[in-house]
Design a protein around this motif. Structure first.
Motif, PDB file in Angstrom:
ATOM      1  N   LEU A 143     -18.567  60.402 123.672  1.00  0.00           N
ATOM      2  CA  LEU A 143     -19.384  59.117 123.598  1.00  0.00           C
ATOM      3  C   LEU A 143     -18.513  58.416 122.330  1.00  0.00           C
ATOM      4  N   GLY A 144     -18.350  56.938 122.668  1.00  0.00           N
ATOM      5  CA  GLY A 144     -17.953  56.125 121.842  1.00  0.00           C
ATOM      6  C   GLY A 144     -16.053  55.925 121.929  1.00  0.00           C
ATOM      7  N   PRO A 145     -15.137  55.501 121.203  1.00  0.00           N
ATOM      8  CA  PRO A 145     -15.438  56.402 119.819  1.00  0.00           C
ATOM      9  C   PRO A 145     -16.326  54.914 119.332  1.00  0.00           C
ATOM     10  N   ASN A 146     -16.427  55.057 117.763  1.00  0.00           N
ATOM     11  CA  ASN A 146     -17.093  53.544 117.364  1.00  0.00           C
ATOM     12  C   ASN A 146     -18.451  54.212 118.089  1.00  0.00           C
ATOM     13  N   SER A 147     -19.026  55.420 117.467  1.00  0.00           N
ATOM     14  CA  SER A 147     -19.994  55.416 117.782  1.00  0.00           C
ATOM     15  C   SER A 147     -21.121  55.643 116.479  1.00  0.00           C
ATOM     16  N   LEU A 148     -21.819  55.890 116.497  1.00  0.00           N
ATOM     17  CA  LEU A 148     -23.532  56.469 115.844  1.00  0.00           C
ATOM     18  C   LEU A 148     -24.173  57.688 115.796  1.00  0.00           C
ATOM     19  N   GLY A 149     -23.744  58.457 116.503  1.00  0.00           N
ATOM     20  CA  GLY A 149     -24.773  59.748 117.510  1.00  0.00           C
ATOM     21  C   GLY A 149     -25.641  59.621 118.251  1.00  0.00           C
ATOM     22  N   ALA A 150     -26.227  59.878 117.654  1.00  0.00           N
ATOM     23  CA  ALA A 150     -27.899  60.782 118.729  1.00  0.00           C
ATOM     24  C   ALA A 150     -28.568  61.226 117.780  1.00  0.00           C
ATOM     25  N   TYR A 151     -30.031  60.762 118.404  1.00  0.00           N
ATOM     26  CA  TYR A 151     -30.872  61.665 118.273  1.00  0.00           C
ATOM     27  C   TYR A 151     -32.149  62.227 119.203  1.00  0.00           C
ATOM     28  N   HIS A 152     -32.772  63.243 119.395  1.00  0.00           N
ATOM     29  CA  HIS A 152     -33.218  63.689 120.353  1.00  0.00           C
ATOM     30  C   HIS A 152     -34.702  64.024 119.488  1.00  0.00           C
ATOM     31  N   ALA A 153     -36.021  63.978 119.067  1.00  0.00           N
ATOM     32  CA  ALA A 153     -37.146  64.379 118.733  1.00  0.00           C
ATOM     33  C   ALA A 153     -37.601  65.391 119.353  1.00  0.00           C
ATOM     34  N   GLY A 154     -37.163  65.616 120.379  1.00  0.00           N
ATOM     35  CA  GLY A 154     -37.579  66.875 121.558  1.00  0.00           C
ATOM     36  C   GLY A 154     -37.379  68.252 120.548  1.00  0.00           C
ATOM     37  N   ASN A 155     -36.067  68.043 120.454  1.00  0.00           N
ATOM     38  CA  ASN A 155     -35.138  69.498 120.002  1.00  0.00           C
ATOM     39  C   ASN A 155     -34.464  69.093 118.477  1.00  0.00           C
ATOM     40  N   LYS A 156     -35.168  68.092 117.491  1.00  0.00           N
ATOM     41  CA  LYS A 156     -35.265  68.590 116.131  1.00  0.00           C
ATOM     42  C   LYS A 156     -33.597  67.838 116.235  1.00  0.00           C
TER      43      LYS A 156
END
Length: 707
Positions: A139-152
């Motif tokens: 995923l990327g490059p030049n990505s700012l990452g990932a978030y998933h609320a259910g998995n904290k």
């Protein structure tokens, strides 16, 4: 078109590793929060991720109390997800180490690749090739990452995560990490709650449709919000949106790159290809996607869609201000909403709870008496909500004493009301607490009336489209396909003559006007007499583009002598224009009707598209045209007709009489989908007679694909 695409299990497993990893290695980890490696570590720990974290840095320092490692070879593993935050010069080495750890997916935050152009393009290709060799998806490059609320999980360095997020049901997938942060930050302020976030970056490997397909199957996600700059494979997008439609998930898209300048800006930003605007719109419309124009539009649509299923356009307004009610009545029709009419029973019940001087119609002004009458607003709301002529209720709240109590009454009533309730809270500090109470009660709050009404209209339209059937388009039978293919190949130039084009259209089931091709003035007169006057004569040639301007079209010819004279004049005009004629077409002069456009094109990414809109002089003047991937069935063709703002006014509301028009669109779409050697199709005008339920193509051109 999505039938050509099959989802890749390896891709879905890799995205599982991104959103639900059991272990993460952070390459370039730091305690310094001015660095991406520091912000990623802070967010992973602060949001409560309970998997194993392996920080890797040159010195092997512990980070935030977590033991560190100086080398990837020292990490005990196995590892699901890698987050790469090292300089570009060390990224390939980091990937090699990830391969030895069995990493399934890598978020490459490192930048300086294709978005910079030049050598960065090749370096990005090398990065992807290395990852593929190692069995790692990027995923990327030049990505700012990932978030998933259910998995904290907050595997990101985006500044928006400086605030604490509350779990929600909106997934955000963005090609711009920084803009994604603005979506998150502004959305939280307006009451949106997010289930996940992913900054896709340059999309060197995994693309938005891959993640979209994954997220629409996430039970915690109700709405997916996309920021798109460009995609390589629209088959993937079509398939993912088809799944979203099937599962009843709402998709909202903000897309950049629809203009020449926008596409140029994108190339310098993420290295994406913008693609054809018509192709994107065709796919979006087929699947009921909500396409918006800016960030605020997107957030307001997401706010409405995340809260309710909106299954109608009849709105009931309840206002503490007569002025706001009047504005709402004025604005509703402009965005395609209908003011629901209160029933006699509703008005009778309202008379029992409102002051004698209060009106009993929609919009309902409960008057200033509500400020000193506890329970009045709740009672009025429950009465309006019970009216079968109302689909959505919009509360209009202005600066009045008691607005906090009014909000509490609305929230209390909402628990038993089975209809969507929205609140427009107009004001500042005086009504801030009211807005807070509405949001705490899960009632969407809008600051502007227009934004609320537009959001309701968009979500309702998308819902109706998603619940409708597009219908299965038939295919050309083998014999017809072969006949069309042969006819297209026999043209002496890539642009077929009108006569050749009409013959092909007739094979595809599109009605065309009769004509005769003549070679002498005498033949012109004889055929004109046979057709019956008046007639039209046209020069048959592929060498002169604008036949009308060049004098190669003669209208309203009323006798044999006139037909012979027109024949000679057309030949003289062709000679003057420097072109040769293959003959002259004689055809009846059809009666005036509604002039429409039916067209087709072969997009390099999306494949065959079919177009419908206003024709004749209105084509360029009004530009009212809609597109779909070809082929379409009759139901989808009827949807296309309904989408043209002026069409229903010109054509009427009788679907039975419009069916032949829909069938002509279907036929043209079958031609585009079934004849691989047809590059473009233009039927303009297609004359339709709504009162008679029939239409006819009086002009048609096909351009062959000679590549």
């Amino acid at each position: 078109m999505h039938d050509n695409y099959r989802p890749d299990t390896e891709v879905l497993n890799a995205i599982d590793a991104v959103f639900a990893p059991k272990s993460i290695v952070v390459i370039g980890a730091s305690e310094n929060e001015s660095k991406f490696g520091g912000r990623v570590m802070r967010n992973l720990t602060r949001y409560g991720y309970d998997g194993t974290i392996y920080p890797v840095n040159r010195r092997g320092d512990a980070i935030l109390g977590i033991p560190g490692y100086a080398s990837l070879d020292d990490v005990p593993g196995p590892v699901d997800l890698a987050i790469i935050v090292v300089p570009k010069s060390s990224a390939l080495e980091a990937l090699e180490g990830c391969g030895r750890l069995g990493v399934k997916a890598a978020i490459v935050i490192t930048s300086g690749y294709a978005e910079q152009g030049g050598e960065g393009v090749g370096e990005q290709e090398d990065l992807v090739a290395c990852a593929r060799r190692l069995g790692i998806r990027i995923l990327g490059p030049n990505s700012l990452g990932a978030y998933h609320a259910g998995n904290k999980l907050a595997a990101t360095g985006n500044q928006a995560f400086d605030r604490q997020f509350e779990p929600g049901n909106v997934a955000l997938i963005s090609q711009s990490g920084a803009l994604g942060g603005s979506f998150l930050d502004a959305g939280m302020n307006q009451g949106l709650r997010f289930s996940s976030f992913l900054s896709i970056g340059n999309s060197a490997d995994l693309e938005i449709p891959d993640v979209l397909l994954h997220q629409i199957h996430d039970p915690s996600t109700r709405v997916v919000l996309l920021y798109i700059e460009g995609l390589r494979d629209l088959d993937k997008l079509d398939h993912a949106l088809s799944e979203a439609r099937r599962l009843g998930k709402t998709v909202i898209v903000l897309r950049a790159g629809w203009s020449e300048q926008g596409a140029s800006a994108i190339q310098s930003h993420t290295g994406s290809l913008a693609g054809s605007s018509a192709a994107y719109k065709a796919i979006f419309r087929r699947h009921g996607v909500i396409e918006v124009d800016d960030v605020q539009d997107a957030l307001e649509a997401a706010l409405a869609a995340s809260a309710y299923d909106i299954d109608g356009r009849r709105v009931g307004f309840i206002s503490v201000s007569g002025g706001m009610g009047s504005l709402a009545a004025d604005r509703s029709e402009a965005v395609g909403l209908e003011m629901g009419a209160f029933s006699d029973e509703t008005r009778r019940k309202l008379r029992d709870v409102l002051p004698d001087f209060a009106p009993e119609n929609n919009p309902l002004d409960v008057t200033g008496a509500v400020t000193s009458s506890p329970g009045m607003m709740q009672a009025a709301l429950e009465i309006v909500a019970a009216d079968e002529g109302i689909d959505v209720i919009v509360m209009l709240i202005t600066v009045v004493y008691g607005s906090e109590r009014i909000a509490d009454e609305v929230v209390a009533a909402s628990a038993t009301i089975g209809k969507p309730i929205m609140a427009v809270v107009c004001g500042g500090e005086c009504v801030a607490e009211s807005a807070t109470r509405f949001r705490a009660g899960n009632i969407p709050v809008f600051e502007q009336l227009h934004g609320a009404l537009q959001a309701i209209s968009r979500v309702g339209s998308a819902r109706a489209s998603a619940s409708g059937e597009t219908g299965q388009a038939p295919e050309l039978d083998a014999e017809t396909r072969e006949a069309i293919d042969s006819a297209v190949r026999t043209g002496s130039a890539s642009l077929l003559t009108e006569h050749q084009s009409k013959a092909i259209l007739r094979l595809a089931g599109v009605p065309v006007c009769d004509e005769a091709i003549v070679q002498t003035a005498e033949e012109a007169g004889a055929n004109a007499r046979a057709f019956g006057f008046p007639v039209v004569l046209k020069g048959v040639t592929t060498q002169i583009a604008h036949k009308m301007k060049a004098g190669l079209v003669k209208l309203n010819v009323c006798d044999e002598a006139g037909a012979a004279r027109a024949f000679d004049e057309i030949h003289a005009a062709a000679k003057k224009a420097g072109g040769e004629l293959e003959g002259v077409s004689v055809q009846p002069m059809v009666a005036p009707g509604v002039e429409l456009l039916i067209g087709g094109m072969r997009d390099p990414q999306a494949g065959p598209l079919i177009a419908f809109g206003l024709g004749g002089v209105y084509t360029e003047a009004l530009r009212q045209v809609t597109f779909r991937p070809a082929p379409v069935g009759r139901a989808e063709a009827m949807d296309m007709i309904a989408e043209i703002p002026s069409a229903r006014g010109l054509l009427g509301e009788d679907n039975e009489r419009l069916a032949p028009l829909a069938d002509a669109i279907v036929g043209a779409s079958l031609l585009m989908a079934g004849a691989d050697n047809v590059a473009e199709l233009d039927i303009n005008p297609f004359i339709y007679y709504p009162g008679e339920g029939r239409g006819i193509a009086v002009d048609g051109l096909i351009r062959r694909d000679d590549e």
